[in-house]
Design a protein around this motif. Structure first.
Motif, PDB file in Angstrom:
ATOM      1  N   CYS A 111     -70.288  69.930-112.605  1.00  0.00           N
ATOM      2  CA  CYS A 111     -71.488  70.534-112.028  1.00  0.00           C
ATOM      3  C   CYS A 111     -71.301  72.038-111.899  1.00  0.00           C
ATOM      4  CB  CYS A 111     -71.704  69.895-110.656  1.00  0.00           C
ATOM      5  SG  CYS A 111     -72.823  70.739-109.549  1.00  0.00           S
ATOM      6  N   ILE A 147     -73.437  75.276-110.114  1.00  0.00           N
ATOM      7  CA  ILE A 147     -74.585  75.668-109.297  1.00  0.00           C
ATOM      8  C   ILE A 147     -74.810  77.163-109.504  1.00  0.00           C
ATOM      9  CG2 ILE A 147     -75.567  75.753-106.967  1.00  0.00           C
ATOM     10  CD1 ILE A 147     -73.616  73.587-106.152  1.00  0.00           C
ATOM     11  N   ILE A 150     -79.038  73.361-110.159  1.00  0.00           N
ATOM     12  CA  ILE A 150     -77.847  72.541-110.356  1.00  0.00           C
ATOM     13  C   ILE A 150     -77.830  72.088-111.809  1.00  0.00           C
ATOM     14  CG2 ILE A 150     -76.733  70.373-109.681  1.00  0.00           C
ATOM     15  CD1 ILE A 150     -78.355  70.729-106.971  1.00  0.00           C
ATOM     16  N   LEU A 162     -75.813  69.701-114.525  1.00  0.00           N
ATOM     17  CA  LEU A 162     -74.858  68.608-114.727  1.00  0.00           C
ATOM     18  C   LEU A 162     -74.504  68.544-116.217  1.00  0.00           C
ATOM     19  CD1 LEU A 162     -76.593  65.917-112.452  1.00  0.00           C
ATOM     20  CD2 LEU A 162     -74.665  67.393-111.871  1.00  0.00           C
ATOM     21  N   TYR A 212     -80.432  69.509-113.387  1.00  0.00           N
ATOM     22  CA  TYR A 212     -80.731  68.414-112.464  1.00  0.00           C
ATOM     23  C   TYR A 212     -82.011  68.757-111.723  1.00  0.00           C
ATOM     24  CZ  TYR A 212     -80.624  65.411-108.436  1.00  0.00           C
ATOM     25  OH  TYR A 212     -80.983  64.503-107.476  1.00  0.00           O
ATOM     26  N   TYR A 213     -82.928  67.810-111.651  1.00  0.00           N
ATOM     27  CA  TYR A 213     -84.214  68.073-111.005  1.00  0.00           C
ATOM     28  C   TYR A 213     -84.359  67.409-109.647  1.00  0.00           C
ATOM     29  CZ  TYR A 213     -85.865  70.323-115.203  1.00  0.00           C
ATOM     30  OH  TYR A 213     -86.002  71.197-116.238  1.00  0.00           O
ATOM     31  N   GLY A 214     -83.966  66.139-109.570  1.00  0.00           N
ATOM     32  CA  GLY A 214     -84.216  65.378-108.352  1.00  0.00           C
ATOM     33  C   GLY A 214     -85.407  64.468-108.534  1.00  0.00           C
ATOM     34  N   ALA A 215     -85.703  63.704-107.474  1.00  0.00           N
ATOM     35  CA  ALA A 215     -86.733  62.673-107.575  1.00  0.00           C
ATOM     36  C   ALA A 215     -88.132  63.258-107.643  1.00  0.00           C
ATOM     37  CB  ALA A 215     -86.625  61.712-106.399  1.00  0.00           C
ATOM     38  N   GLY A 264     -88.474  66.811-108.290  1.00  0.00           N
ATOM     39  CA  GLY A 264     -88.373  68.113-108.954  1.00  0.00           C
ATOM     40  C   GLY A 264     -88.093  69.275-108.026  1.00  0.00           C
ATOM     41  N   THR A 265     -87.726  68.999-106.777  1.00  0.00           N
ATOM     42  CA  THR A 265     -87.583  70.089-105.807  1.00  0.00           C
ATOM     43  C   THR A 265     -86.129  70.397-105.431  1.00  0.00           C
ATOM     44  OG1 THR A 265     -87.736  68.646-103.875  1.00  0.00           O
ATOM     45  CG2 THR A 265     -89.805  69.463-104.778  1.00  0.00           C
ATOM     46  N   SER A 266     -85.185  69.894-106.190  1.00  0.00           N
ATOM     47  CA  SER A 266     -83.781  70.123-105.821  1.00  0.00           C
ATOM     48  C   SER A 266     -83.414  71.603-105.860  1.00  0.00           C
ATOM     49  CB  SER A 266     -82.871  69.359-106.767  1.00  0.00           C
ATOM     50  OG  SER A 266     -82.944  69.929-108.053  1.00  0.00           O
ATOM     51  N   GLY A 267     -82.308  71.946-105.199  1.00  0.00           N
ATOM     52  CA  GLY A 267     -81.773  73.304-105.283  1.00  0.00           C
ATOM     53  C   GLY A 267     -82.266  74.279-104.224  1.00  0.00           C
TER      54      GLY A 267
END
Lengths: 404, 404
Positions: A211, A213, A225, A227, A232-235, A237-240
């Protein structure tokens, strides 16, 4: 979703094709046997892919290479201007547009002040700048693979809609659809931090094994993020959203509506704001001279400059910002144990003293023995990094090698 | 690492084999055509895999099924006790061992108090309990695929060495090697939170499409991150340390050496400790009666019970714990935008009032619009969850379908 995760042979094929293309791009004049060895494919598999790419006008034979015993092998290279990828950085203070060709060269770039944050007006400005950039750099439309628009805020992944952009005051704006209606090209809207970080990574090294960042320290603070298989987006799309981690229970009000977020103290906007408030309260500081007594001109850079010269107020503002950022990075390390953190964005251009302060804060807050392999580095792509990242979003998401 | 990420055809084959096995396991008496449809393979591909699995004695033909027009198809089932997977939960207060067969049934389990945290003595106890569990459940040694040991703390991934375990006071103990020397089996040491979470996920649903975070609220607080392709480790294997995020600048001392970590206030140990300190300072509370005046007997559960009955001290301790946990979860949501957070561990057995408090705190600290798809649920596997997870670590990491 099927319960049984099926590894897809189609994606193996596409992946092989991309590897072969990238290998030729990098090798520049390279023969099929070397390609096969580098990408780990058989020579017949490489021949079938290269034949197809030659037919599509994506690569070409540049002549014969040195013999290594037998026949002199045919050398291959990428056709330089076969495809163009456009990146747009929608910044709070300026909009930047770049054109990247399929050799990853930036062939055109332009920057203009952001005229308005009002959605209709901003969308019009993006449209106008994109079209004039295409006409001024004389790009044939059918060679433009797409436009990657890097926008700060929460972006819905499948639709490119802006759910929430605190710094623009936007809620629920269908940015991607609106731009698609106005532009005769593929348009992909991506979170600005993700674009920035993917651009920096492409500039620096291959994909991570665990990973990476990337943290954007600018007008606002965000992160992305990456990978091994990409962003990486998340469920949803709001990650990070590292900037909106709350680190102070009774902290400052933040544009997101909460109190005590990292961004509320450590962003470029917050650094300038704190200096303004202090000056309005008659605190002695050399920042006053730097902005010539005009609060409106006061920028974060002036605070950093004053801090470097030993100004007490500026030092304490910068130190607190570094402390907050370090706390955020320590949290990210505890949770994600990344191999690398890339610090990007305008605030990192203020030199090593700030980066050193951040690193010191990280080691204060990081769990002992956790994240033992992390390297904290500074990005290299400069002011156009986010726009270049926008162009990379197009490279990574549109399968131009198969479709054209 | 090669610069070109190669998708591996071998892993496609292994993956297909696992899918076919799991499909037969789940279907119990299922024919090849149905398997082919469910796992998305051709019938000849399924035939080749099932033939091999029959030859290895892993599955068998159980007779003919209903005809759907033509010949009656042969039905397949998994041989129930062909393989055994042993899971060991090395807890601070008790050690639990389970035996799981290849039908995922727990065929044996045992729990004993942890006699010592001194490495040699604890390793001897694990060895003794594992061997006596194998002999008492009369497992043929060649059917034991391996022992999955779930250990709290930072575990080095490739070596199974315990880098740091605050709650055991361990630094740099070669747990996996020591157990391998003593046990005639494959041994895999895994972080206890990762084991717990992988066990819960196997119990609840297929793999995530983005990310699931399992949080273990117990004697300590930790978490594990599961991505579509399995457990996420990080660059040095230390990811998931949510309990050691610092949420209070001048907070309590934590066993990790920092101050103000979530674990220092919200873990089971911390909840009991705060009650002990309050009682020692003559604060009025019904907890005193619950532990019959004996501080050594005072457990977190008594604090929760008193809180449920309206005891002021207990309420404030529990509320603060929920607030800290909620802050940690909000941070995880901001950063990772998971599709699900599974709360596991002893503290979650105290009922909905605590879970509701946590959820309330999450929405207070979470960034607006971020993590819009997250569901916060409570795990279901009970006291043996971590040991069962240990057995799953063996299932997931040793290719018993090919090698045996």
């Amino acid at each position: 979703m099927s319960k049984f995760t099926k590894l897809d042979l189609n994606s193996v094929t596409t992946n092989n094709r991309i590897n072969v293309f990238n290998c030729i791009l990098e090798g520049n004049k390279i023969n099929r046997a070397v390609i096969a060895k580098k990408v780990g494919l058989s020579i017949p598999a490489v021949m079938s892919i290269t034949e197809d790419l030659i037919e599509k006008g994506i690569i070409y034979a540049v002549g014969k290479g040195e013999s290594s015993g037998g026949k002199r092998p045919e050398m291959l290279a990428v056709v330089p201007d076969r495809f163009f990828f456009i990146g747009v950085d929608v910044g709070r203070t300026s909009i930047r547009v770049v054109v990247m060709n399929n050799c990853r060269d930036i062939v055109y770039k332009v920057s203009k002040a952001t005229e308005s944050v009002e959605p209709d007006e901003l969308i019009a400005q993006i449209t106008e700048m994109t079209m004039s950039c295409i006409s001024e750099s004389k790009l044939p439309h059918d060679r433009v693979v797409g436009i990657g628009v890097a926008m700060p805020g929460l972006i819905e992944r499948d639709t490119g809609r802006v759910l929430f952009s605190p710094n623009f005051g936007w809620n629920n704006i269908s940015l991607q659809d609106e731009l698609k209606r106005r532009l005769p090209f593929n348009v992909l809207v991506e979170n600005a931090n993700r674009a920035l970080v993917i651009g920096e990574i492409k500039n620096m090294q291959p994909n991570p094994t665990s990973c990476i960042i990337g943290v954007n320290l600018a007008y606002g603070i965000g992160s992305a993020i990456v990978l091994p298989n990409g962003l990486y987006y998340g469920a949803s799309g709001t990650s990070g959203e590292i900037g909106h981690i709350i680190v102070e229970n009774h902290g400052s009000y933040c544009s997101c509506g909460n109190y005590g977020c990292i961004e509320s103290i450590a962003s470029g906007e917050a650094i300038a704001r704190q200096a303004r408030i202090a000056i309005a309260n008659k605190i002695q500081t050399t920042i006053v001279e730097k902005c010539e007594g005009d609060f409106k001109k006061l920028e974060a850079k002036m605070v950093f400059d004053a801090a470097k010269e030993g100004d007490h107020l500026a030092e304490s503002i910068v130190k607190k910002a570094a402390d907050y950022i370090g706390k955020g990075l320590a949290i990210a390390i505890n949770m994600l144990d990344p191999e690398q953190i890339i610090l990007c964005g305008g605030l990192t251009l203020n030199g090593d003293f700030f980066i050193d302060m951040i690193k010191k804060a990280v080691s204060k807050y990081q769990m002992r023995y956790a994240g033992g392999n992390v390297k904290i580095v500074v990005g290299k792509s400069g002011h156009y990094a986010t726009a270049i990242g926008g162009a990379w979003i197009v490279v990574n998401n549109i399968d131009f090698l198969s479709n054209n």
